[in-house]
Design a protein around this motif. Sequence first.
Motif, PDB file in Angstrom:
ATOM      1  N   ASN A   1      88.979  57.912  12.004  1.00  0.00           N
ATOM      2  CA  ASN A   1      88.599  56.600  11.467  1.00  0.00           C
ATOM      3  C   ASN A   1      89.335  56.306  10.157  1.00  0.00           C
ATOM      4  OD1 ASN A   1      87.186  54.205  11.812  1.00  0.00           O
ATOM      5  ND2 ASN A   1      85.490  54.890  10.537  1.00  0.00           N
ATOM      6  N   GLY A   2      90.628  56.672  10.118  1.00  0.00           N
ATOM      7  CA  GLY A   2      91.458  56.395   8.949  1.00  0.00           C
ATOM      8  C   GLY A   2      91.325  57.370   7.798  1.00  0.00           C
ATOM      9  N   GLU A   3      90.470  58.370   7.930  1.00  0.00           N
ATOM     10  CA  GLU A   3      90.228  59.315   6.837  1.00  0.00           C
ATOM     11  C   GLU A   3      90.577  60.738   7.272  1.00  0.00           C
ATOM     12  OE1 GLU A   3      89.190  58.492   3.750  1.00  0.00           O
ATOM     13  OE2 GLU A   3      89.191  56.391   4.362  1.00  0.00           O
ATOM     14  N   PRO A   4      91.207  61.512   6.392  1.00  0.00           N
ATOM     15  CA  PRO A   4      91.438  62.921   6.726  1.00  0.00           C
ATOM     16  C   PRO A   4      90.104  63.650   6.837  1.00  0.00           C
ATOM     17  CG  PRO A   4      92.546  62.304   4.667  1.00  0.00           C
ATOM     18  CD  PRO A   4      91.736  61.135   5.105  1.00  0.00           C
ATOM     19  N   VAL A   5      89.988  64.505   7.833  1.00  0.00           N
ATOM     20  CA  VAL A   5      88.779  65.315   8.003  1.00  0.00           C
ATOM     21  C   VAL A   5      89.201  66.759   8.233  1.00  0.00           C
ATOM     22  CG1 VAL A   5      87.296  63.465   8.873  1.00  0.00           C
ATOM     23  CG2 VAL A   5      88.692  64.750  10.473  1.00  0.00           C
ATOM     24  N   ASP A   6      88.305  67.681   7.934  1.00  0.00           N
ATOM     25  CA  ASP A   6      88.611  69.097   8.112  1.00  0.00           C
ATOM     26  C   ASP A   6      88.477  69.524   9.566  1.00  0.00           C
ATOM     27  OD1 ASP A   6      89.149  69.352   5.431  1.00  0.00           O
ATOM     28  OD2 ASP A   6      87.164  70.145   4.929  1.00  0.00           O
ATOM     29  N   THR A   7      87.499  68.935  10.268  1.00  0.00           N
ATOM     30  CA  THR A   7      87.252  69.367  11.644  1.00  0.00           C
ATOM     31  C   THR A   7      86.903  68.180  12.536  1.00  0.00           C
ATOM     32  OG1 THR A   7      84.900  69.715  11.230  1.00  0.00           O
ATOM     33  CG2 THR A   7      86.352  71.629  10.919  1.00  0.00           C
ATOM     34  N   LEU A   8      87.092  68.394  13.821  1.00  0.00           N
ATOM     35  CA  LEU A   8      86.542  67.516  14.856  1.00  0.00           C
ATOM     36  C   LEU A   8      85.650  68.439  15.671  1.00  0.00           C
ATOM     37  CD1 LEU A   8      86.499  64.731  16.289  1.00  0.00           C
ATOM     38  CD2 LEU A   8      88.203  65.656  17.840  1.00  0.00           C
ATOM     39  N   GLY A   9      84.353  68.311  15.483  1.00  0.00           N
ATOM     40  CA  GLY A   9      83.447  69.279  16.101  1.00  0.00           C
ATOM     41  C   GLY A   9      83.707  70.632  15.487  1.00  0.00           C
ATOM     42  N   GLN A  10      84.215  71.568  16.299  1.00  0.00           N
ATOM     43  CA  GLN A  10      84.483  72.921  15.816  1.00  0.00           C
ATOM     44  C   GLN A  10      85.971  73.223  15.689  1.00  0.00           C
ATOM     45  OE1 GLN A  10      82.211  75.776  18.085  1.00  0.00           O
ATOM     46  NE2 GLN A  10      80.455  74.398  18.165  1.00  0.00           N
TER      47      GLN A  10
ATOM     48  N   TYR B   1     101.152  60.802  13.402  1.00  0.00           N
ATOM     49  CA  TYR B   1      99.829  60.737  12.797  1.00  0.00           C
ATOM     50  C   TYR B   1      98.955  59.943  13.755  1.00  0.00           C
ATOM     51  CZ  TYR B   1     102.181  62.438   8.689  1.00  0.00           C
ATOM     52  OH  TYR B   1     102.909  63.214   7.833  1.00  0.00           O
ATOM     53  N   VAL B   2      97.866  60.561  14.189  1.00  0.00           N
ATOM     54  CA  VAL B   2      96.978  59.927  15.161  1.00  0.00           C
ATOM     55  C   VAL B   2      95.644  59.639  14.486  1.00  0.00           C
ATOM     56  CG1 VAL B   2      95.755  60.234  17.341  1.00  0.00           C
ATOM     57  CG2 VAL B   2      98.113  61.022  17.121  1.00  0.00           C
ATOM     58  N   ASP B   3      95.260  58.372  14.502  1.00  0.00           N
ATOM     59  CA  ASP B   3      93.994  57.932  13.927  1.00  0.00           C
ATOM     60  C   ASP B   3      92.982  57.815  15.064  1.00  0.00           C
ATOM     61  OD1 ASP B   3      91.935  56.898  12.462  1.00  0.00           O
ATOM     62  OD2 ASP B   3      92.973  55.047  11.895  1.00  0.00           O
ATOM     63  N   LEU B   4      92.103  58.812  15.154  1.00  0.00           N
ATOM     64  CA  LEU B   4      91.077  58.816  16.199  1.00  0.00           C
ATOM     65  C   LEU B   4      89.961  57.841  15.833  1.00  0.00           C
ATOM     66  CD1 LEU B   4      90.775  62.699  16.570  1.00  0.00           C
ATOM     67  CD2 LEU B   4      92.017  61.152  18.091  1.00  0.00           C
ATOM     68  N   PRO B   5      89.506  57.015  16.778  1.00  0.00           N
ATOM     69  CA  PRO B   5      88.366  56.134  16.485  1.00  0.00           C
ATOM     70  C   PRO B   5      87.124  56.961  16.139  1.00  0.00           C
ATOM     71  CG  PRO B   5      89.474  55.452  18.501  1.00  0.00           C
ATOM     72  CD  PRO B   5      90.066  56.775  18.109  1.00  0.00           C
ATOM     73  N   ALA B   6      86.217  56.373  15.385  1.00  0.00           N
ATOM     74  CA  ALA B   6      85.002  57.068  14.942  1.00  0.00           C
ATOM     75  C   ALA B   6      84.184  57.595  16.121  1.00  0.00           C
ATOM     76  CB  ALA B   6      84.161  56.138  14.081  1.00  0.00           C
ATOM     77  N   ALA B   7      84.253  56.930  17.266  1.00  0.00           N
ATOM     78  CA  ALA B   7      83.478  57.352  18.443  1.00  0.00           C
ATOM     79  C   ALA B   7      83.864  58.752  18.913  1.00  0.00           C
ATOM     80  CB  ALA B   7      83.682  56.355  19.579  1.00  0.00           C
ATOM     81  N   TYR B   8      85.071  59.205  18.610  1.00  0.00           N
ATOM     82  CA  TYR B   8      85.511  60.532  19.056  1.00  0.00           C
ATOM     83  C   TYR B   8      84.708  61.642  18.379  1.00  0.00           C
ATOM     84  CZ  TYR B   8      89.534  58.623  21.564  1.00  0.00           C
ATOM     85  OH  TYR B   8      90.342  57.953  22.456  1.00  0.00           O
ATOM     86  N   ALA B   9      84.154  61.388  17.208  1.00  0.00           N
ATOM     87  CA  ALA B   9      83.364  62.404  16.514  1.00  0.00           C
ATOM     88  C   ALA B   9      82.043  62.654  17.224  1.00  0.00           C
ATOM     89  CB  ALA B   9      83.111  61.980  15.075  1.00  0.00           C
ATOM     90  N   GLY B  10      81.589  61.709  18.012  1.00  0.00           N
ATOM     91  CA  GLY B  10      80.304  61.851  18.690  1.00  0.00           C
ATOM     92  C   GLY B  10      80.409  62.269  20.137  1.00  0.00           C
ATOM     93  N   LEU B  11      81.558  62.743  20.586  1.00  0.00           N
ATOM     94  CA  LEU B  11      81.717  63.113  21.995  1.00  0.00           C
ATOM     95  C   LEU B  11      80.982  64.398  22.355  1.00  0.00           C
ATOM     96  CD1 LEU B  11      85.439  62.117  22.623  1.00  0.00           C
ATOM     97  CD2 LEU B  11      83.381  60.924  23.371  1.00  0.00           C
ATOM     98  N   ARG B  12      80.826  65.313  21.434  1.00  0.00           N
ATOM     99  CA  ARG B  12      80.077  66.573  21.641  1.00  0.00           C
ATOM    100  C   ARG B  12      80.556  67.334  22.873  1.00  0.00           C
ATOM    101  NH1 ARG B  12      74.420  63.986  19.801  1.00  0.00           N
ATOM    102  NH2 ARG B  12      75.050  63.804  17.661  1.00  0.00           N
ATOM    103  N   TYR B  13      81.822  67.638  22.869  1.00  0.00           N
ATOM    104  CA  TYR B  13      82.431  68.329  24.001  1.00  0.00           C
ATOM    105  C   TYR B  13      82.322  69.837  23.922  1.00  0.00           C
ATOM    106  CZ  TYR B  13      84.852  64.233  25.932  1.00  0.00           C
ATOM    107  OH  TYR B  13      85.161  63.054  26.530  1.00  0.00           O
ATOM    108  N   GLY B  14      82.102  70.392  22.764  1.00  0.00           N
ATOM    109  CA  GLY B  14      82.172  71.831  22.606  1.00  0.00           C
ATOM    110  C   GLY B  14      83.611  72.218  22.297  1.00  0.00           C
ATOM    111  N   PRO B  15      83.830  73.463  21.897  1.00  0.00           N
ATOM    112  CA  PRO B  15      85.169  73.869  21.463  1.00  0.00           C
ATOM    113  C   PRO B  15      86.260  73.677  22.523  1.00  0.00           C
ATOM    114  CG  PRO B  15      83.559  75.549  20.906  1.00  0.00           C
ATOM    115  CD  PRO B  15      82.851  74.519  21.715  1.00  0.00           C
ATOM    116  N   SER B  16      85.996  74.043  23.770  1.00  0.00           N
ATOM    117  CA  SER B  16      87.056  73.930  24.784  1.00  0.00           C
ATOM    118  C   SER B  16      87.372  72.472  25.087  1.00  0.00           C
ATOM    119  CB  SER B  16      86.667  74.676  26.067  1.00  0.00           C
ATOM    120  OG  SER B  16      85.511  74.103  26.632  1.00  0.00           O
ATOM    121  N   GLY B  17      86.370  71.610  25.131  1.00  0.00           N
ATOM    122  CA  GLY B  17      86.608  70.191  25.380  1.00  0.00           C
ATOM    123  C   GLY B  17      87.301  69.511  24.216  1.00  0.00           C
ATOM    124  N   GLU B  18      86.917  69.884  22.995  1.00  0.00           N
ATOM    125  CA  GLU B  18      87.555  69.313  21.805  1.00  0.00           C
ATOM    126  C   GLU B  18      89.019  69.745  21.731  1.00  0.00           C
ATOM    127  OE1 GLU B  18      84.862  71.022  19.059  1.00  0.00           O
ATOM    128  OE2 GLU B  18      83.375  69.408  19.277  1.00  0.00           O
TER     129      GLU B  18
END
Length: 181
Positions: A157-166, A116-133
């Motif tokens: 950020n400790g919470e389950p989410v449906d997506t990271l970007g796309q 289980y990997v908890d990504l920091p909140a900053a990862y949601a704002g990277l805006r890499y596009g689908p291939s980068g994500e």
Amino acid sequence: MIRRVFSLFNVISAALLAAAVLAYQTVQKPPTPPEAPKLQLAERTAMKVQVYFTDPQVRSMKAETRTVQVTQSNPRAVAQAALNVWAGGPNSSANLAVVPAGTAAPKVYLRGPHYYVDLPAAYAGLRYGPSGERMLLCTLTRTLLDTRGDDVTFVLNGEPVDTLGQIDLRNPFTRQDCADE
């Protein structure tokens, strides 16, 4: 009439007074400070891990063998050390870091064969596009599943989410999800 100075009552009273003075002096002394505990450094063990980065075109994953220092050789400690190296970026100039320099490493947890990997909140704002994500998540997945484990579940950020970007995060990532094309 002369009273007796050394009567039994006077002797006992004088002894009790002396005992009270000694007890009072003892109580008033500052306590001796406790001795500081001895610092015992845990022995560090060097372990080799495969850490995945990307090529400059963000098309394929490139592995680097790195040596990490861990105080415990349990799988979670080794995985966290590998992700710390991953966040620090590659040693080879032919490889590209997946996150900007100075970005915090994700926290990793292990339950049986599942990471289980908890990504920091900053990862949601990277805006890499689908291939980068996808490259971000797959380099993490391949780094963790290189030697053990079945899958990697990502939370933000400790919470389950449906997506990271796309990219859909509702299902765990496996080796097959991140196989090199």
